[in-house]
Design an enzyme around this catalytic site. Structure first.
Site, PDB file in Angstrom:
ATOM      1  N   ASN A  51       0.667  -1.037  -0.024  1.00  0.00           N
ATOM      2  CA  ASN A  51      -0.510   0.136   0.366  1.00  0.00           C
ATOM      3  C   ASN A  51       0.596   1.291   0.204  1.00  0.00           C
ATOM      4  O   ASN A  51       0.196   2.730   0.444  1.00  0.00           O
ATOM      5  CB  ASN A  51      -0.477   0.100   0.932  1.00  0.00           C
ATOM      6  CG  ASN A  51      -2.037  -1.477   0.888  1.00  0.00           C
ATOM      7  OD1 ASN A  51      -2.790  -1.494  -0.455  1.00  0.00           O
ATOM      8  ND2 ASN A  51      -2.893  -1.494   2.089  1.00  0.00           N
ATOM      9  N   HIS A 140     -15.633   0.232   4.792  1.00  0.00           N
ATOM     10  CA  HIS A 140     -14.231  -0.624   6.032  1.00  0.00           C
ATOM     11  C   HIS A 140     -14.483  -0.757   7.380  1.00  0.00           C
ATOM     12  O   HIS A 140     -15.297   0.140   7.391  1.00  0.00           O
ATOM     13  CB  HIS A 140     -13.110  -0.031   5.576  1.00  0.00           C
ATOM     14  CG  HIS A 140     -11.617  -0.107   6.500  1.00  0.00           C
ATOM     15  ND1 HIS A 140     -10.403   0.079   7.540  1.00  0.00           N
ATOM     16  CD2 HIS A 140     -10.996  -0.761   5.888  1.00  0.00           C
ATOM     17  CE1 HIS A 140     -10.052  -0.245   7.831  1.00  0.00           C
ATOM     18  NE2 HIS A 140     -10.065  -0.988   6.817  1.00  0.00           N
ATOM     19  N   GLU A 182     -17.197   6.121   0.885  1.00  0.00           N
ATOM     20  CA  GLU A 182     -14.879   6.044   0.651  1.00  0.00           C
ATOM     21  C   GLU A 182     -15.372   6.735  -0.202  1.00  0.00           C
ATOM     22  O   GLU A 182     -15.953   6.582  -0.855  1.00  0.00           O
ATOM     23  CB  GLU A 182     -14.715   4.699   1.083  1.00  0.00           C
ATOM     24  CG  GLU A 182     -14.487   4.063   1.996  1.00  0.00           C
ATOM     25  CD  GLU A 182     -13.967   2.552   2.294  1.00  0.00           C
ATOM     26  OE1 GLU A 182     -13.275   2.007   1.260  1.00  0.00           O
ATOM     27  OE2 GLU A 182     -14.471   2.274   3.170  1.00  0.00           O
ATOM     28  N   SER A 186     -10.904   0.297  -1.552  1.00  0.00           N
ATOM     29  CA  SER A 186      -9.272  -0.539  -1.929  1.00  0.00           C
ATOM     30  C   SER A 186      -9.635  -2.163  -2.431  1.00  0.00           C
ATOM     31  O   SER A 186      -8.727  -2.526  -2.512  1.00  0.00           O
ATOM     32  CB  SER A 186      -8.893  -0.779  -1.219  1.00  0.00           C
ATOM     33  OG  SER A 186      -9.335  -1.390   0.015  1.00  0.00           O
ATOM     34  N   ASP A 211     -14.240   9.085   3.700  1.00  0.00           N
ATOM     35  CA  ASP A 211     -12.591   8.044   3.731  1.00  0.00           C
ATOM     36  C   ASP A 211     -12.234   7.866   2.493  1.00  0.00           C
ATOM     37  O   ASP A 211     -12.815   7.423   1.319  1.00  0.00           O
ATOM     38  CB  ASP A 211     -12.721   6.614   3.936  1.00  0.00           C
ATOM     39  CG  ASP A 211     -12.179   5.835   4.814  1.00  0.00           C
ATOM     40  OD1 ASP A 211     -11.154   6.204   3.652  1.00  0.00           O
ATOM     41  OD2 ASP A 211     -11.598   5.331   5.132  1.00  0.00           O
ATOM     42  N   HIS A 214      -7.320   5.294   0.610  1.00  0.00           N
ATOM     43  CA  HIS A 214      -7.134   5.050  -0.509  1.00  0.00           C
ATOM     44  C   HIS A 214      -7.098   5.640  -1.810  1.00  0.00           C
ATOM     45  O   HIS A 214      -6.581   5.732  -2.768  1.00  0.00           O
ATOM     46  CB  HIS A 214      -7.406   3.668  -1.013  1.00  0.00           C
ATOM     47  CG  HIS A 214      -7.472   2.375  -0.094  1.00  0.00           C
ATOM     48  ND1 HIS A 214      -6.289   1.539  -0.165  1.00  0.00           N
ATOM     49  CD2 HIS A 214      -8.971   2.103   1.089  1.00  0.00           C
ATOM     50  CE1 HIS A 214      -6.477   0.993   1.257  1.00  0.00           C
ATOM     51  NE2 HIS A 214      -7.604   1.144   1.508  1.00  0.00           N
ATOM     52  N   THR A 242      -5.091   8.954   5.135  1.00  0.00           N
ATOM     53  CA  THR A 242      -3.962   8.072   5.938  1.00  0.00           C
ATOM     54  C   THR A 242      -3.010   8.936   6.085  1.00  0.00           C
ATOM     55  O   THR A 242      -3.222   8.913   4.477  1.00  0.00           O
ATOM     56  CB  THR A 242      -4.325   6.384   6.122  1.00  0.00           C
ATOM     57  OG1 THR A 242      -3.288   6.256   6.543  1.00  0.00           O
ATOM     58  CG2 THR A 242      -3.637   6.992   4.791  1.00  0.00           C
ATOM     59  N   LYS A 245      -0.329   4.856   3.270  1.00  0.00           N
ATOM     60  CA  LYS A 245      -0.102   4.418   2.095  1.00  0.00           C
ATOM     61  C   LYS A 245       0.541   5.249   0.983  1.00  0.00           C
ATOM     62  O   LYS A 245       1.462   5.173   1.012  1.00  0.00           O
ATOM     63  CB  LYS A 245      -1.944   4.566   1.511  1.00  0.00           C
ATOM     64  CG  LYS A 245      -2.480   3.346   2.868  1.00  0.00           C
ATOM     65  CD  LYS A 245      -3.896   2.697   2.127  1.00  0.00           C
ATOM     66  CE  LYS A 245      -4.524   2.022   3.792  1.00  0.00           C
ATOM     67  NZ  LYS A 245      -3.568   0.732   4.234  1.00  0.00           N
ATOM     68  N   THR A 275      -0.219   7.701  23.118  1.00  0.00           N
ATOM     69  CA  THR A 275       0.954   8.352  22.658  1.00  0.00           C
ATOM     70  C   THR A 275       0.680   9.497  21.321  1.00  0.00           C
ATOM     71  O   THR A 275      -0.137   8.360  20.531  1.00  0.00           O
ATOM     72  CB  THR A 275       1.684   7.047  23.257  1.00  0.00           C
ATOM     73  OG1 THR A 275       1.896   7.208  24.432  1.00  0.00           O
ATOM     74  CG2 THR A 275       2.847   8.811  23.075  1.00  0.00           C
ATOM     75  N   THR A 360     -12.154 -10.750   4.809  1.00  0.00           N
ATOM     76  CA  THR A 360     -12.127  -8.858   3.847  1.00  0.00           C
ATOM     77  C   THR A 360     -13.155  -8.421   2.699  1.00  0.00           C
ATOM     78  O   THR A 360     -13.767  -7.966   2.866  1.00  0.00           O
ATOM     79  CB  THR A 360     -11.027  -9.069   3.716  1.00  0.00           C
ATOM     80  OG1 THR A 360     -10.358  -9.578   4.703  1.00  0.00           O
ATOM     81  CG2 THR A 360     -10.036  -7.912   3.312  1.00  0.00           C
TER      82      THR A 360
HETATM   83  C1  LIG Z   1     -10.826   2.267   3.583  1.00  0.00           C
HETATM   84  C2  LIG Z   1      -9.333   2.134   4.740  1.00  0.00           C
HETATM   85  N1  LIG Z   1      -9.853   3.592   5.871  1.00  0.00           N
HETATM   86  C3  LIG Z   1      -9.290   3.056   7.088  1.00  0.00           C
HETATM   87  C4  LIG Z   1      -7.965   2.235   7.014  1.00  0.00           C
HETATM   88  C5  LIG Z   1      -7.375   2.239   8.416  1.00  0.00           C
HETATM   89  O1  LIG Z   1      -5.766   3.177   7.721  1.00  0.00           O
HETATM   90  P1  LIG Z   1      -4.401   2.393   8.386  1.00  0.00           P
HETATM   91  O2  LIG Z   1      -3.665   1.593   7.744  1.00  0.00           O
HETATM   92  O3  LIG Z   1      -3.687   4.378   8.197  1.00  0.00           O
HETATM   93  O4  LIG Z   1      -5.007   1.990  10.144  1.00  0.00           O
HETATM   94  C6  LIG Z   1      -8.141   1.451   5.901  1.00  0.00           C
HETATM   95  C7  LIG Z   1      -7.038   0.374   6.141  1.00  0.00           C
HETATM   96  O5  LIG Z   1      -6.652  -0.113   5.036  1.00  0.00           O
HETATM   97  C8  LIG Z   1      -8.921   1.304   4.771  1.00  0.00           C
HETATM   98  O6  LIG Z   1      -8.917   0.752   3.265  1.00  0.00           O
END
Ligand SMILES: Cc1ncc(COP(=O)(O)O)c(C=O)c1O
Length: 405
Positions: A51, A140, A182, A186, A211, A214, A242, A245, A275, A360
């Protein structure tokens, strides 16, 4: 023996019988050679399932920023953001992310998963929990986790704007509505109709939560994601992403209106009671976002690689799943077989591609998920397609006559 131990044993046996027991690939990542890794015997393995989409994780830009920050601040941050774990890099990163998405503010979490879980969980617990959440059927797990305690939750058909519209119209009056979806999904590589979804959210007074995990780094003129590409970022209330990736780093974030973000900063347990991101990761992520904003050529090469890989599969008689993004899934349709194809790719051809199995993806849709990067060259693309054709013939998924090569 506690009954839980025998429960675990039975469950693990069941997973193994169903071919969905997960084991790690023992591969050694090399900063310089990516996407070529080595296995325990020193054999070079080309990885097709990273990723680190743009291959930036090992770049000098990120490595030097991280090393300089380690030298200056040390490794761990030493506290939560509120208790001595804040650095100028964390704050600069949040300003940079807000600016990337054209939002007033952003808040960084320790991962994209935590960002979704904490942000959605906090929003839906606010206002006395008087929320009704509408969730895309393929959202997700991290979003689902954040919506777990929602008082009312409705799932709309995947990417089906008309269905969402009808469901929102039927929602109880006086309840606060939130729609979570999203951009790039993915596992299938399809992309949501963001303009329509944003419009429907506006029409029904629903808060929109997108979200872009990706998509950030890879779509839009400055890599802000599909919302930027489609010109709708301004119409989406909260954008989540994120740093792990395409940005090649680690951590997650949400961006949006200053008061919403400030509220999450002040109320989200998943932000407050953990933290903070190590300063080196904050510094590297900052360098990455700045770099990626102007990496137009890299984005173009990446898209070109994905197109070439899809074409290469077609040329050997394998039709990839209908992805409109950089993700190139190839259907296998059975868990044990999917794992076997992945094993043969590795053993016979030195290629690593992850088998994606239940939970998944739904049972019967098990697949291989290829993610080309700009660092896979044309010869490697052609080799991967030939290798997959050869493995598919070996396991009976492709007849010699189907092979167009
Ligand atoms: C659509 C989606 N959201 C959130 C995440 C989580 O992101 P991270 O890997 O930064 O925890 C993922 C992880 O693959 C994801 O596919």
């Amino acid at each position: 023996m506690h009954p839980f131990q025998s429960f675990c044993r039975d469950e693990l046996t069941r997973m193994k019988d169903e071919g969905r027991y997960r084991s790690f690939a023992a591969l050694n990542k090399s900063r310089q050679q990516f996407p070529r890794y080595t296995d325990a015997q020193g054999r070079v393995i080309t990885v097709w399932s990273s990723n680190d989409y743009l291959g930036l994780g090992g770049s000098d830009v990120l490595a030097e920023a991280a090393i300089a920050a380690v030298r200056e601040h040390g490794v761990g941050s030493g506290g939560t953001r509120n208790i001595s774990g804040n650095t100028p890099a964390h704050e600069a990163l949040e300003r940079e992310l807000a600016s990337l998405h054209g939002k007033q503010a952003a808040l960084v979490f320790t991962s994209g998963y935590v960002a979704n879980q904490a942000a959605l969980g906090t929003i839906l617990a606010s206002m006395g929990g008087n929320w009704h959440v509408f969730s895309d059927a393929k959202n997700h797990n991290s979003m689902i986790a954040g919506m777990k305690n929602a008082r009312a939750k409705t799932i709309f058909r995947h990417n089906d704007a008309a269905h969402l519209d009808a469901l929102l119209a039927a929602a109880e009056p006086g309840v606060n509505k939130l729609v979570a979806f999203e951009s790039v999904y993915s596992m299938d590589g399809d992309i949501a109709p963001l303009a329509e979804l944003a419009e429907i959210c506006r029409k029904h007074g629903a808060l929109s939560y997108l979200d872009e995990v990706h998509a950030v780094g890879m779509y839009g003129a400055t890599g802000a994601g599909v919302a930027e590409r489609d010109g709708v970022a301004e119409r989406i209330d909260i954008i989540q992403g994120t740093l792990a990736k395409a940005f090649g780093c680690h951590g997650g974030y949400v961006a949006g209106d200053a008061e919403i973000i400030d509220y999450l900063r002040s109320a989200a347990a998943g932000f407050i009671f953990t933290t903070s991101l190590p300063p080196a990761l904050a510094a590297a992520a900052l360098a990455s976002v700045r770099h990626v904003k102007q990496a137009t050529e890299l984005r173009a090469r990446h898209a070109e690689g994905a197109r070439k890989l899809k074409d290469a599969f077609r040329a050997v008689g394998i039709e990839p799943m209908p992805s409109v993004s950089h993700i190139v899934p190839v259907m296998v349709g059975e868990a044990a077989l999917c794992r076997e194809v992945s094993r043969l790719m590795l053993e016979d051809h030195g290629l690593y591609v992850t088998p994606i199995n239940y939970p998944t993806v739904p049972r019967g849709t098990e697949r291989l998920r290829f993610t080309p990067t700009p660092r896979h060259n044309d010869a490697e693309i052609a080799f991967a397609a030939q290798a997959l054709a050869s493995v598919f013939r070996k396991v009976g998924l492709l007849r010699a006559a189907d092979d167009a090569a």
